[in-house]
Write an enzyme that holds these catalytic residues in place. Sequence first.
Site, PDB file in Angstrom:
ATOM      1  N   GLU A 146     -15.808 -41.277 -29.201  1.00  0.00           N
ATOM      2  CA  GLU A 146     -14.183 -40.995 -29.356  1.00  0.00           C
ATOM      3  C   GLU A 146     -13.554 -41.248 -27.632  1.00  0.00           C
ATOM      4  O   GLU A 146     -12.643 -42.964 -28.095  1.00  0.00           O
ATOM      5  CB  GLU A 146     -13.820 -39.904 -28.646  1.00  0.00           C
ATOM      6  CG  GLU A 146     -13.876 -39.111 -29.698  1.00  0.00           C
ATOM      7  CD  GLU A 146     -13.476 -38.807 -31.322  1.00  0.00           C
ATOM      8  OE1 GLU A 146     -12.318 -39.976 -31.312  1.00  0.00           O
ATOM      9  OE2 GLU A 146     -14.391 -39.284 -32.760  1.00  0.00           O
TER      10      GLU A 146
ATOM     11  N   HIS B 110     -13.132 -46.824 -35.804  1.00  0.00           N
ATOM     12  CA  HIS B 110     -14.167 -45.732 -36.106  1.00  0.00           C
ATOM     13  C   HIS B 110     -14.303 -46.558 -37.219  1.00  0.00           C
ATOM     14  O   HIS B 110     -15.880 -47.045 -37.402  1.00  0.00           O
ATOM     15  CB  HIS B 110     -13.936 -44.245 -36.615  1.00  0.00           C
ATOM     16  CG  HIS B 110     -13.340 -43.686 -35.209  1.00  0.00           C
ATOM     17  ND1 HIS B 110     -14.438 -43.342 -33.704  1.00  0.00           N
ATOM     18  CD2 HIS B 110     -12.332 -43.040 -34.565  1.00  0.00           C
ATOM     19  CE1 HIS B 110     -14.235 -42.562 -33.252  1.00  0.00           C
ATOM     20  NE2 HIS B 110     -12.569 -42.261 -33.574  1.00  0.00           N
TER      21      HIS B 110
ATOM     22  N   HIS C 191      -6.836 -46.445 -33.000  1.00  0.00           N
ATOM     23  CA  HIS C 191      -8.065 -46.062 -32.576  1.00  0.00           C
ATOM     24  C   HIS C 191      -9.034 -45.545 -33.696  1.00  0.00           C
ATOM     25  O   HIS C 191     -10.434 -45.443 -33.916  1.00  0.00           O
ATOM     26  CB  HIS C 191      -8.276 -44.570 -31.634  1.00  0.00           C
ATOM     27  CG  HIS C 191      -8.864 -43.605 -31.548  1.00  0.00           C
ATOM     28  ND1 HIS C 191      -8.985 -43.462 -30.498  1.00  0.00           N
ATOM     29  CD2 HIS C 191      -8.914 -42.464 -32.785  1.00  0.00           C
ATOM     30  CE1 HIS C 191      -9.836 -41.851 -30.818  1.00  0.00           C
ATOM     31  NE2 HIS C 191      -9.891 -41.950 -32.067  1.00  0.00           N
ATOM     32  N   GLU C 192      -8.541 -44.915 -35.089  1.00  0.00           N
ATOM     33  CA  GLU C 192      -8.658 -44.385 -36.069  1.00  0.00           C
ATOM     34  C   GLU C 192      -9.307 -45.699 -37.057  1.00  0.00           C
ATOM     35  O   GLU C 192     -11.215 -45.878 -37.435  1.00  0.00           O
ATOM     36  CB  GLU C 192      -7.671 -43.769 -36.855  1.00  0.00           C
ATOM     37  CG  GLU C 192      -7.329 -42.789 -36.613  1.00  0.00           C
ATOM     38  CD  GLU C 192      -8.649 -41.581 -36.371  1.00  0.00           C
ATOM     39  OE1 GLU C 192     -10.048 -41.484 -36.305  1.00  0.00           O
ATOM     40  OE2 GLU C 192      -8.993 -40.883 -35.268  1.00  0.00           O
TER      41      GLU C 192
END
Length: 306
Positions: free
Chosen positions: A215, A144, A140-141
């Site tokens: 997100e 980004h 997930h990070e």
Amino acid sequence: MQSRFRSDRRLTVRMTVTLFLLGLLYVAFVAALIVLLKSWVLVVVFAAGLLGAQYWFSDRIALYAMHGRIVEREQYPQLHGVVDRLCAVADMPKPLVAVSDLDMPNAFATGRNADHAVLCVTSGLLRRLEPDELEGVLAHELSHVAHKDVAVITVASFLGVIAGLIVRFAFYSELFGRGRKDQNTVAIFAMVMAVSAAVYAISFLLIRALSRYRELAADRAAALLTGRPSALASALTKVTGDIGRIPTKDLRTAQAFNAFYFTPALGAEPGFAKLFSTHPSLEQRLEQLARISAELGEPAAPGTSA
């Protein structure tokens, strides 16, 4: 270099529109300050200096504020191993890996681009998550970074930072200098505070709108890259529940960085603040992951609904 994280056109459009609107707001803000303060040199130097500092040193500022430190493979071999594997699968440069000694379970990525990025996790997160859950959070990070929305949110948040600083400066200057200023000076300070407060409010709302969508985009990209959306859903449920049990007073320092976190540092009863959260609700995120699980033929994690 294009990573293998699935691109998101809607995210790109939102980032472009947000930066464009904030750019217009920034120009109007600087112009208003120049007119009010009658010194374009002071305003431009101050604004440019802060923007440069935030863009070039945002990673160091975030790490310092969250008590993070860069760690080597010998110190955290499992963590580095997961990051290495994900970066290889995603075909992207490996960011610096950092650990914060905070017990609050969370993670964040920061930096101006993929070649100058930092991925930080808290020791509380490492203690609580299983390996597949940790992989989902790290994916997930990393998404980004790959989507470049970390850099966009860093630049976008600058306008709110500078407006907030000017409001505080004007307020305390008026407070401690009361009685030593003429009426014209007081009127100028009042107008500066009003303009700065309006700019802060507008930039606040624009950033929240972008942050919530990014997100969801990161959850989606991470789930598709790892092929295990249920693991990410399990991590989300676990982390959100554990953060909810931490007293709000212990979360206040961390809340300034909510836009960067895997999940926001909100207490058990966020109340009105939830309406302005940087993240979509847990229910929204779990529902999206459940849909992806169904598409991939993977059983949904407990607590999700197809």
